[in-house]
Design an enzyme around this catalytic site. Structure first.
Site, mmCIF file in Angstrom:
data_model
loop_
_atom_site.group_PDB
_atom_site.id
_atom_site.type_symbol
_atom_site.label_atom_id
_atom_site.label_comp_id
_atom_site.label_asym_id
_atom_site.label_seq_id
_atom_site.Cartn_x
_atom_site.Cartn_y
_atom_site.Cartn_z
ATOM 1 C CG HIS A 1 -1.797 1.191 1.312
ATOM 2 N ND1 HIS A 1 -2.753 1.458 0.360
ATOM 3 C CD2 HIS A 1 -1.869 2.210 2.217
ATOM 4 C CE1 HIS A 1 -3.396 2.581 0.684
ATOM 5 N NE2 HIS A 1 -2.874 3.054 1.799
ATOM 6 C CB CYS B 1 -2.859 3.302 -3.041
ATOM 7 S SG CYS B 1 -1.975 1.729 -3.009
#
Length: 159
Positions: A20, A110
């Site tokens: 992430h 992301c």
């Protein structure tokens, strides 16, 4: 001694099956995208966003986003794309806080989001690897299908 993030740094967070990404804003805060239907705990946010079409841009404490996972500063594209001035990165990031954005694993994830803020270019090595893998799997499946057709035709001739 571990390095401390500076405003504008890219933060790579190592989740069990993927990474992430967030962008460090300063004072312990990051900006990142999370699925709209997800609240705490943050460690599940990105996994669910893989299946979501919309995401929320959030400003959160780095320690909350990281949870029990490891992270590192990773400005890996600095040689390819010169970073924008820090003031511009932060200004651009602040305009997104609280907004809903489209999300898709291969084209707008992301990593794309934070690299767009830092460099002005949406770049995602994870997406590029996934696209390459999908292409390879598709080509392999096509080759196996073709071999199956050729094999069945050769068997038909024997009878």
């Amino acid at each position: 001694m571990a390095a401390y993030p500076e405003p504008g740094d890219l933060i790579e967070i190592f989740r069990p099956a993927y990474q992430h990404w967030a962008l460090y804003l300063g004072d312990g805060y990051v900006i990142n995208v999370t699925p709209i239907d997800e609240g705490p705990p943050a460690m599940f946010a990105s996994a669910k966003s893989v299946f979501s079409r919309k995401a929320q841009v959030r400003m959160q404490l780095l320690k909350e986003v990281v949870g029990n996972d490891r992270y590192r500063i990773n400005n890996k594209h600095d040689r390819t794309y010169p970073p924008l001035p820090v003031e511009e990165i932060i200004r651009r990031a602040q305009r997104f806080i609280g907004q809903k954005v489209s999300y898709d694993l291969l084209g707008s994830n992301c990593e794309h989001f934070v690299t767009l803020l830092r460099y002005g270019e949406p770049v995602s090595d994870q997406a590029n690897k996934a696209i390459t893998t999908i292409g390879f799997v598709t080509a392999a499946a096509g080759a196996l299908s073709l071999l199956g057709i050729l094999h069945s035709r050769s068997r038909e001739r024997q009878y």
